[in-house]
Write a protein that holds these residues in place. Structure first.
Motif, short mmCIF file in Angstrom:
data_model
loop_
_atom_site.label_atom_id
_atom_site.label_comp_id
_atom_site.label_asym_id
_atom_site.label_seq_id
_atom_site.Cartn_x
_atom_site.Cartn_y
_atom_site.Cartn_z
N LYS A 61 1.12 8.30 15.80
CA LYS A 61 0.51 7.48 16.88
C LYS A 61 -0.64 6.63 16.33
O LYS A 61 -0.77 5.46 16.66
N ILE A 62 -1.45 7.24 15.47
CA ILE A 62 -2.57 6.47 14.88
C ILE A 62 -2.01 5.38 13.97
O ILE A 62 -2.48 4.24 13.98
N ALA A 63 -0.99 5.75 13.18
CA ALA A 63 -0.40 4.76 12.26
C ALA A 63 0.13 3.56 13.06
O ALA A 63 -0.07 2.41 12.66
N ILE A 64 0.79 3.82 14.18
CA ILE A 64 1.34 2.73 14.99
C ILE A 64 0.20 1.85 15.51
O ILE A 64 0.31 0.61 15.52
N LYS A 65 -0.90 2.48 15.89
CA LYS A 65 -2.06 1.70 16.35
C LYS A 65 -2.57 0.80 15.21
O LYS A 65 -2.89 -0.37 15.41
N THR B 184 0.85 -1.20 0.00
CA THR B 184 0.00 0.00 0.00
C THR B 184 0.88 1.25 0.00
O THR B 184 2.04 1.21 0.41
N ASP B 185 0.28 2.35 -0.43
CA ASP B 185 1.00 3.63 -0.35
C ASP B 185 -0.03 4.76 -0.43
O ASP B 185 -1.11 4.59 -1.00
N VAL B 186 0.33 5.90 0.14
CA VAL B 186 -0.57 7.06 0.10
C VAL B 186 -0.41 7.84 -1.21
O VAL B 186 -1.25 8.67 -1.54
N SER B 187 0.65 7.55 -1.94
CA SER B 187 0.95 8.29 -3.17
C SER B 187 0.24 7.67 -4.38
O SER B 187 0.47 6.50 -4.71
N GLU B 188 -0.60 8.49 -5.02
CA GLU B 188 -1.29 8.00 -6.22
C GLU B 188 -0.27 7.62 -7.28
O GLU B 188 -0.42 6.63 -8.00
N HIS B 189 0.79 8.45 -7.35
CA HIS B 189 1.83 8.20 -8.34
C HIS B 189 2.48 6.83 -8.10
O HIS B 189 2.61 6.01 -9.02
N ALA B 190 2.88 6.58 -6.83
CA ALA B 190 3.55 5.30 -6.51
C ALA B 190 2.61 4.12 -6.77
O ALA B 190 3.04 3.08 -7.28
N CYS B 191 1.34 4.29 -6.43
CA CYS B 191 0.39 3.19 -6.60
C CYS B 191 0.26 2.82 -8.09
O CYS B 191 0.24 1.65 -8.45
N LYS B 192 0.20 3.86 -8.90
CA LYS B 192 0.03 3.63 -10.34
C LYS B 192 1.31 3.04 -10.94
O LYS B 192 1.29 2.08 -11.68
N LYS B 193 2.44 3.64 -10.57
CA LYS B 193 3.70 3.24 -11.21
C LYS B 193 4.21 1.89 -10.69
O LYS B 193 4.73 1.08 -11.45
N PHE B 194 4.07 1.67 -9.35
CA PHE B 194 4.68 0.46 -8.78
C PHE B 194 3.66 -0.62 -8.40
O PHE B 194 4.04 -1.69 -7.93
N GLY B 195 2.37 -0.29 -8.55
CA GLY B 195 1.36 -1.33 -8.35
C GLY B 195 0.98 -1.60 -6.91
O GLY B 195 1.06 -2.75 -6.46
N THR C 152 -5.38 6.84 8.29
CA THR C 152 -6.85 6.77 8.28
C THR C 152 -7.35 5.35 7.99
O THR C 152 -8.53 5.05 8.18
N TRP C 153 -6.48 4.49 7.50
CA TRP C 153 -6.88 3.13 7.13
C TRP C 153 -6.46 2.13 8.21
O TRP C 153 -5.28 1.99 8.49
N ARG C 154 -7.44 1.47 8.80
CA ARG C 154 -7.14 0.41 9.76
C ARG C 154 -7.34 -0.91 9.02
O ARG C 154 -8.48 -1.24 8.64
N PRO C 155 -6.25 -1.65 8.75
CA PRO C 155 -6.39 -2.87 7.96
C PRO C 155 -7.45 -3.80 8.56
O PRO C 155 -7.55 -3.94 9.78
N GLU C 156 -8.23 -4.43 7.68
CA GLU C 156 -9.34 -5.27 8.14
C GLU C 156 -8.86 -6.63 8.60
O GLU C 156 -9.56 -7.34 9.29
N ARG C 157 -7.67 -7.05 8.15
CA ARG C 157 -7.18 -8.39 8.50
C ARG C 157 -5.78 -8.29 9.12
O ARG C 157 -5.25 -7.18 9.23
N THR C 158 -5.27 -9.43 9.53
CA THR C 158 -3.93 -9.42 10.13
C THR C 158 -2.93 -10.12 9.19
O THR C 158 -3.32 -10.92 8.33
N TYR C 159 -1.66 -9.84 9.43
CA TYR C 159 -0.57 -10.34 8.58
C TYR C 159 0.56 -10.87 9.49
O TYR C 159 0.76 -10.36 10.60
N ASP C 160 1.30 -11.85 8.96
CA ASP C 160 2.43 -12.40 9.74
C ASP C 160 3.57 -11.39 9.85
O ASP C 160 4.21 -11.30 10.88
N LEU C 161 3.81 -10.67 8.77
CA LEU C 161 4.90 -9.68 8.74
C LEU C 161 4.35 -8.36 8.22
O LEU C 161 3.71 -8.33 7.15
N VAL C 162 4.58 -7.30 8.99
CA VAL C 162 4.18 -5.96 8.55
C VAL C 162 5.45 -5.13 8.39
O VAL C 162 6.32 -5.14 9.27
N ILE C 163 5.54 -4.43 7.28
CA ILE C 163 6.72 -3.61 6.99
C ILE C 163 6.29 -2.15 6.92
O ILE C 163 5.31 -1.82 6.23
N CYS C 164 7.04 -1.31 7.60
CA CYS C 164 6.78 0.14 7.52
C CYS C 164 8.16 0.80 7.46
O CYS C 164 8.73 1.21 8.47
#
Ligand SMILES: C[S@@+](CC[C@H](N)C(=O)[O-])C[C@H]1O[C@@H](n2cnc3c(N)ncnc32)[C@H](O)[C@@H]1O
Length: 195
Positions: free
Chosen positions: A117-121, A73-84, A92-104
């Motif tokens: 603080k919200i992002a960390i939550k 995921t990314d907040v950048s429209e450009h990055a989303c379009k170019k890198f998929g 603002t987005w709280r993921p609906e599911r859980t993952y084994d590995l999260v990268i930030c």
């Protein structure tokens, strides 16, 4: 502080001539983090990459662990379009599911204190195993990073600030890795930072 625009110029500036990270370096890091997860018996079957930018982590998983599902995921429209990636703002987005590995990787320092603080939550809600975080602190920005190659238009915060906020949900195990407290992983004293 002017808000950074994550457009074509941004990715060209920080990922072309003198990149902070290269695909090859991220491949080494991804291999190491993946191996640590195996060492802790926390197999990686699903990955969430938040603020994925050029998508180097996603590329490593696709090439080396094709059975792993990767959600980038990314907040950048450009990055989303170019890198998929999927267009998502982690504040603002709280993921609906859980993952084994999260990268930030290289994202939190672009956010205000309240946003981070919200992002960390949200990262904590998404993570059922290991979180990898890289965010330069005030000390790093002053003494460690290469100022010519690094974006200095960011929010500088202390390591203590990050430890306090991440520490509510994770145990710090070093080298950018944090294990979710939900896991209850038994770690030796010297394998982890003291609470
Ligand atoms: C320094 S780049 C890091 C890219 C990639 N993670 C890496 O390590 O190569 C920062 C990225 O964070 C993204 N970003 C910034 N704020 C964000 C937010 N609120 N939610 C999701 N992504 C964000 C930017 O669009 C940009 O792609």
């Amino acid at each position: 502080m002017a808000r950074t625009v994550f457009d074509d110029d941004y990715y060209r500036r920080f990922y072309s001539d003198k990149p902070v990270h290269t695909n090859r370096k991220i491949a080494q890091l991804a291999q190491a983090v993946d191996s640590f997860c195996q060492w802790w018996d926390l197999p990686v079957r699903s990955v969430l990459d938040v603020g994925a930018g050029p998508g180097y982590w996603r590329d490593w998983y696709k090439e080396n662990r094709p059975r792993v599902t990767v959600h980038s995921t990314d907040v950048s429209e450009h990055a989303c379009k170019k890198f998929g990636h999927e267009l998502r703002d982690i504040t603002t987005w709280r993921p609906e599911r859980t993952y084994d590995l999260v990268i930030c990787h290289g994202v939190l320092h672009y956010l205000t204190d309240a946003g981070a603080k919200i992002a960390i939550k949200h990262l904590a809600a998404a993570c059922r195993g290991v979180l990898y975080v890289e965010a330069p602190t005030t000390h790093d920005l002053e003494h460690v990073v290469d100022k010519r190659a690094t974006d200095m238009n960011v929010h500088a915060r202390s390591a203590q600030w990050y430890r306090k906020n991440l520490g509510q949900y994770f145990v710090q195990v070093g080298a950018g890795m944090w294990v979710s407290r939900k896991v209850g992983l038994a770690l030796y004293d010297l394998e982890r930072a003291k609470d």
